[in-house]
Design a protein around this motif. Structure first.
Motif, short mmCIF file in Angstrom:
data_model
loop_
_atom_site.label_atom_id
_atom_site.label_comp_id
_atom_site.label_asym_id
_atom_site.label_seq_id
_atom_site.Cartn_x
_atom_site.Cartn_y
_atom_site.Cartn_z
N VAL A 71 -108.13 -101.66 -61.24
CA VAL A 71 -107.50 -102.34 -61.52
C VAL A 71 -107.57 -103.36 -60.42
CG1 VAL A 71 -104.90 -102.60 -60.78
CG2 VAL A 71 -106.24 -100.55 -61.72
N GLN A 115 -103.88 -84.54 -60.04
CA GLN A 115 -103.39 -85.48 -60.20
C GLN A 115 -103.14 -86.36 -58.26
OE1 GLN A 115 -103.15 -87.75 -62.22
NE2 GLN A 115 -103.57 -86.74 -63.97
N LYS A 147 -97.53 -89.96 -65.15
CA LYS A 147 -97.13 -90.07 -66.38
C LYS A 147 -95.50 -89.44 -67.17
CE LYS A 147 -102.01 -91.70 -66.92
NZ LYS A 147 -102.80 -91.05 -65.74
N LEU A 162 -108.37 -87.28 -60.66
CA LEU A 162 -108.21 -88.66 -59.48
C LEU A 162 -108.14 -88.22 -58.66
CD1 LEU A 162 -108.12 -91.38 -58.23
CD2 LEU A 162 -105.45 -92.02 -58.99
N ILE A 191 -97.09 -96.82 -59.97
CA ILE A 191 -98.30 -97.09 -58.71
C ILE A 191 -99.27 -98.30 -59.29
CG2 ILE A 191 -99.88 -95.72 -57.88
CD1 ILE A 191 -97.52 -93.76 -57.91
N THR A 192 -99.73 -99.07 -58.34
CA THR A 192 -100.88 -100.15 -58.89
C THR A 192 -102.45 -99.86 -58.60
OG1 THR A 192 -99.24 -102.27 -58.91
CG2 THR A 192 -101.34 -102.40 -58.45
N GLY A 193 -102.48 -98.55 -58.13
CA GLY A 193 -103.73 -97.67 -58.06
C GLY A 193 -104.11 -98.64 -56.32
N THR A 242 -101.09 -87.99 -57.57
CA THR A 242 -99.16 -88.53 -57.34
C THR A 242 -99.25 -87.09 -56.69
OG1 THR A 242 -100.19 -89.94 -59.48
CG2 THR A 242 -97.21 -89.15 -58.76
N TYR A 284 -98.01 -94.86 -66.67
CA TYR A 284 -99.00 -94.28 -64.55
C TYR A 284 -98.07 -92.85 -63.97
CZ TYR A 284 -99.85 -99.31 -66.66
OH TYR A 284 -99.66 -100.50 -67.43
N GLY A 285 -98.82 -93.91 -62.95
CA GLY A 285 -97.39 -93.30 -61.67
C GLY A 285 -96.33 -93.65 -61.36
N LEU A 308 -108.05 -98.47 -56.50
CA LEU A 308 -108.61 -97.42 -57.77
C LEU A 308 -109.38 -98.63 -58.58
CD1 LEU A 308 -105.86 -95.31 -59.08
CD2 LEU A 308 -107.30 -94.97 -57.20
N TYR A 331 -103.79 -97.34 -52.41
CA TYR A 331 -103.07 -96.25 -51.14
C TYR A 331 -102.98 -96.91 -50.18
CZ TYR A 331 -102.90 -94.32 -56.15
OH TYR A 331 -103.04 -94.32 -57.27
C1 G1P Z 1 -103.57 -93.81 -62.43
C2 G1P Z 1 -102.58 -92.76 -61.51
C3 G1P Z 1 -101.74 -93.33 -61.99
C4 G1P Z 1 -101.62 -94.73 -61.43
C5 G1P Z 1 -102.96 -94.97 -62.02
C6 G1P Z 1 -102.90 -97.10 -62.13
O1 G1P Z 1 -103.93 -93.13 -63.11
O2 G1P Z 1 -102.77 -91.55 -61.50
O3 G1P Z 1 -100.74 -93.15 -61.01
O4 G1P Z 1 -100.25 -95.19 -61.62
O5 G1P Z 1 -104.23 -95.15 -61.67
O6 G1P Z 1 -104.33 -97.83 -62.98
P1 G1P Z 1 -104.80 -93.43 -64.84
O7 G1P Z 1 -104.46 -94.93 -64.94
O8 G1P Z 1 -106.23 -93.14 -64.07
O9 G1P Z 1 -105.09 -92.90 -65.81
#
Ligand code: G1P
Length: 293
Positions: A134, A231, A193, A111, A205-207, A233, A172-173, A131, A209
């Motif tokens: 989500v 990452q 993670k 990401l 972190i919901t995605g 994060t 998640y973050g 993102l 920012y």
């Molecule tokens: C990404 C981010 C993470 C965040 C998450 C939300 O992770 O790196 O910090 O909490 O999206 O969906 P991924 O889902 O791509 O592994």
């Protein structure tokens, strides 16, 4: 304080967790009830006042670009048939000319790398990231709630968070809150993670920012982290050494369409809440439950 005008939508991911559905169409184009998932995310951004959307795409993602373009044959056919209501709906999903850019992430390096690919189009101004895996059902939209917090706190960086079960923090973050765990929260750290035992909180972190452009110089040198990926994060944690970060525990609910059950839940939720189809959807879902063995 500069206004947040642009948003990055990283859409290069392969969607491996929802195969085979995503074998030949982008996961962002999977329908959530009656429109592709990406439409909800774009609507969320526009509601928050975003003027320009930057898609970070990859191979086999052309359908996203086509979706936001005109479809002359289709429009003419609908016109000739007098289907004005459908036409009006299609019209509403066409963005202002020149308000979308598409850049390619040539290799799946994570990401953080995807966001870095958008640096030239963003330039030297604060920007949002959404993102598209989500979907967040919220009124006002999640990003609009964050923009309000951004303006109240006089700028800086803002990320959306929500509570998750302790045993799920390693997906998640996770943020380290400095004081309080409600509303707008000052942060003192974040980790991507973490192990369940060492996580600093259960606020994930919901995605969504809002970041300052200084993130790009940090992303340029960011080494690989969790999952052997670059990452976002990790770069944000470094930016926090120079700039303020606030977390917004937004009011609303998120649906992770990047996995099969999250996607199914999103379809049900959006259908049930649809002004026109909600009542019929409720009946249909009840029938489906009755019929399930
Ligand atoms: C990404 C981010 C993470 C965040 C998450 C939300 O992770 O790196 O910090 O909490 O999206 O969906 P991924 O889902 O791509 O592994």
């Amino acid at each position: 304080m500069k206004k947040v005008r642009k948003a990055v939508l990283p859409v290069a991911g392969l969607g491996t967790r929802v195969l085979p559905a995503t074998k030949s169409i982008p996961k962002e184009m999977l329908p959530v009830f009656d429109r592709p998932a990406i439409q909800y995310v774009v609507d969320e951004a526009l509601e928050a006042g975003i003027e320009h959307l930057v898609f970070v795409t990859g191979r086999n993602k052309g359908a996203i670009e086509d979706y936001f373009d005109r479809a002359y044959e289709l429009e003419t056919t609908l016109q000739n048939k007098g289907k004005d209501d459908v036409l009006a709906e299609l019209e509403a999903s066409i963005p202002e000319p020149g308000s979308m850019s598409f850049v390619r992430q040539q290799a799946p390096k994570g990401l953080g790398h995807a966001i870095w690919c958008a640096r030239d189009v963003i330039g030297d101004e604060p920007f949002a990231i959404l993102l598209p895996d989500v979907l967040v059902k919220a009124a006002p939209s999640c990003l609009a709630q964050m923009t309000a917090a951004y303006e109240q706190s006089g700028g800086g960086n803002v990320i959306a968070v929500e509570e998750v079960a302790r045993e799920d923090v390693n997906k998640y973050g996770i943020i380290d809150p400095e004081g309080g765990t409600e509303g707008v929260i000052k942060m003192k750290g974040m980790v991507e993670k973490p192990d369940v035992d060492s996580a600093p909180s259960n606020l994930s972190i919901t995605g969504r920012y809002i970041l300052q452009p200084e993130i790009f110089k940090l992303l340029a040198t960011q080494g690989r982290g969790a999952g052997n990926e670059i990452q976002l994060t990790d770069a944000m944690a470094r930016l926090m050494e120079e700039q303020a970060f606030h977390a917004v525990k937004y009011e609303g609910r998120s649906y992770d369409c990047g996995n099969k059950i999250g996607y199914l839940t999103a379809i049900a939720a959006y259908a049930l809440n649809d002004a026109e189809w909600g009542a019929e959807a409720r009946q249909a879902l009840a029938d489906a439950l009755d019929g399930a063995s």
